[in-house]
Write a protein that holds these residues in place. Structure first.
Motif, PDB file in Angstrom:
ATOM      1  N   GLY A  89      14.642 102.153  14.193  1.00 47.93           N
ATOM      2  CA  GLY A  89      14.398 100.813  14.723  1.00 47.93           C
ATOM      3  C   GLY A  89      15.631  99.929  14.584  1.00 47.93           C
ATOM      4  N   MET A  90      16.310 100.013  13.454  1.00 46.10           N
ATOM      5  CA  MET A  90      17.523  99.224  13.244  1.00 46.10           C
ATOM      6  C   MET A  90      18.640  99.707  14.168  1.00 46.10           C
ATOM      7  SD  MET A  90      19.281  96.828  12.073  1.00 46.10           S
ATOM      8  CE  MET A  90      18.319  96.059  10.826  1.00 46.10           C
ATOM      9  N   ILE A  91      18.740 100.997  14.366  1.00 45.06           N
ATOM     10  CA  ILE A  91      19.762 101.517  15.277  1.00 45.06           C
ATOM     11  C   ILE A  91      19.494 101.011  16.691  1.00 45.06           C
ATOM     12  CG2 ILE A  91      20.627 103.628  16.366  1.00 45.06           C
ATOM     13  CD1 ILE A  91      20.476 104.904  13.572  1.00 45.06           C
ATOM     14  N   ARG A  92      18.255 101.002  17.095  1.00 42.45           N
ATOM     15  CA  ARG A  92      17.893 100.472  18.411  1.00 42.45           C
ATOM     16  C   ARG A  92      18.222  98.980  18.485  1.00 42.45           C
ATOM     17  NH1 ARG A  92      13.641 103.203  19.196  1.00 42.45           N
ATOM     18  NH2 ARG A  92      12.379 102.085  17.685  1.00 42.45           N
ATOM     19  N   GLU A  93      17.974  98.248  17.416  1.00 34.17           N
ATOM     20  CA  GLU A  93      18.250  96.813  17.355  1.00 34.17           C
ATOM     21  C   GLU A  93      19.750  96.516  17.476  1.00 34.17           C
ATOM     22  OE1 GLU A  93      17.621  92.704  16.854  1.00 34.17           O
ATOM     23  OE2 GLU A  93      16.260  94.309  17.403  1.00 34.17           O
ATOM     24  N   MET A  94      20.585  97.412  17.023  1.00 32.94           N
ATOM     25  CA  MET A  94      22.035  97.206  17.088  1.00 32.94           C
ATOM     26  C   MET A  94      22.532  97.062  18.523  1.00 32.94           C
ATOM     27  SD  MET A  94      23.241  99.759  14.002  1.00 32.94           S
ATOM     28  CE  MET A  94      24.768 100.115  14.802  1.00 32.94           C
ATOM     29  N   ARG A  95      21.772  97.546  19.480  1.00 29.72           N
ATOM     30  CA  ARG A  95      22.185  97.430  20.886  1.00 29.72           C
ATOM     31  C   ARG A  95      22.350  95.983  21.327  1.00 29.72           C
ATOM     32  NH1 ARG A  95      18.088 101.356  23.933  1.00 29.72           N
ATOM     33  NH2 ARG A  95      16.679 100.070  22.733  1.00 29.72           N
ATOM     34  N   ARG A  96      21.635  95.068  20.734  1.00 30.21           N
ATOM     35  CA  ARG A  96      21.754  93.675  21.171  1.00 30.21           C
ATOM     36  C   ARG A  96      23.104  93.072  20.829  1.00 30.21           C
ATOM     37  NH1 ARG A  96      19.721  89.131  17.623  1.00 30.21           N
ATOM     38  NH2 ARG A  96      19.386  90.055  15.588  1.00 30.21           N
ATOM     39  N   TYR A  97      23.822  93.659  19.861  1.00 32.08           N
ATOM     40  CA  TYR A  97      25.141  93.158  19.492  1.00 32.08           C
ATOM     41  C   TYR A  97      26.249  93.710  20.388  1.00 32.08           C
ATOM     42  CZ  TYR A  97      22.772  91.522  15.343  1.00 32.08           C
ATOM     43  OH  TYR A  97      21.908  90.887  14.498  1.00 32.08           O
ATOM     44  N   ALA A  98      25.952  94.742  21.101  1.00 31.65           N
ATOM     45  CA  ALA A  98      26.953  95.367  21.975  1.00 31.65           C
ATOM     46  C   ALA A  98      26.274  95.799  23.268  1.00 31.65           C
ATOM     47  CB  ALA A  98      27.587  96.562  21.266  1.00 31.65           C
ATOM     48  N   PRO A  99      25.919  94.850  24.134  1.00 36.38           N
ATOM     49  CA  PRO A  99      25.129  95.177  25.322  1.00 36.38           C
ATOM     50  C   PRO A  99      25.824  96.126  26.293  1.00 36.38           C
ATOM     51  CG  PRO A  99      25.930  92.930  25.436  1.00 36.38           C
ATOM     52  CD  PRO A  99      26.244  93.433  24.054  1.00 36.38           C
ATOM     53  N   TRP A 100      27.136  96.220  26.255  1.00 32.68           N
ATOM     54  CA  TRP A 100      27.841  97.101  27.180  1.00 32.68           C
ATOM     55  C   TRP A 100      27.577  98.577  26.906  1.00 32.68           C
ATOM     56  CZ3 TRP A 100      30.366  94.076  23.556  1.00 32.68           C
ATOM     57  CH2 TRP A 100      30.871  94.757  22.464  1.00 32.68           C
ATOM     58  N   VAL A 101      27.072  98.931  25.735  1.00 34.30           N
ATOM     59  CA  VAL A 101      26.874 100.338  25.413  1.00 34.30           C
ATOM     60  C   VAL A 101      25.785 100.994  26.244  1.00 34.30           C
ATOM     61  CG1 VAL A 101      27.777 100.142  23.078  1.00 34.30           C
ATOM     62  CG2 VAL A 101      25.343  99.882  23.463  1.00 34.30           C
TER      63      VAL A 101
END
Length: 95
Positions: free
Chosen positions: A30-42
């Motif tokens: 869940g935290m790994i999925r949440e990290m996407r909001r900090y780097a939307p280009w990924v």
């Protein structure tokens, strides 16, 4: 991640080395999925971000799973740091 994002340290061409060779415990997906909001280009194909992973035995599918969370990045597993750093440097020079 939030501190790096606030400081402007996250860019679409970052090179990342993740060393989990001595990891013990469980992965908080869940935290790994949440990290996407900090780097939307990924999540956008064609980006230049590269992620090299130093993995322990038994983590063969880890990179495949992470790649599904961050499909716009290029992911690759390594057993030794020198090879991982060489790959990251080569892709930086080619970019």
């Amino acid at each position: 991640m939030s501190i790096a994002a606030a400081a402007g340290m996250l860019r679409p061409d970052n090179r990342v080395l993740v060393d989990i060779r001595k990891f013990r415990g469980s992965v908080d997906w869940g935290m790994i999925r949440e990290m996407r909001r900090y780097a939307p280009w990924v999540s956008r194909p064609g980006q230049r971000i590269r992620c090299a992973y130093l993995l322990p035995e038994g983590f063969g599918s880890f990179v495949t799973i992470l790649a599904s969370f961050f499909p716009g990045a290029r992911h690759r597993a390594f057993r030794d740091q020198a090879s991982a750093l060489r790959w990251l440097a080569e892709t930086r020079a080619a970019a």
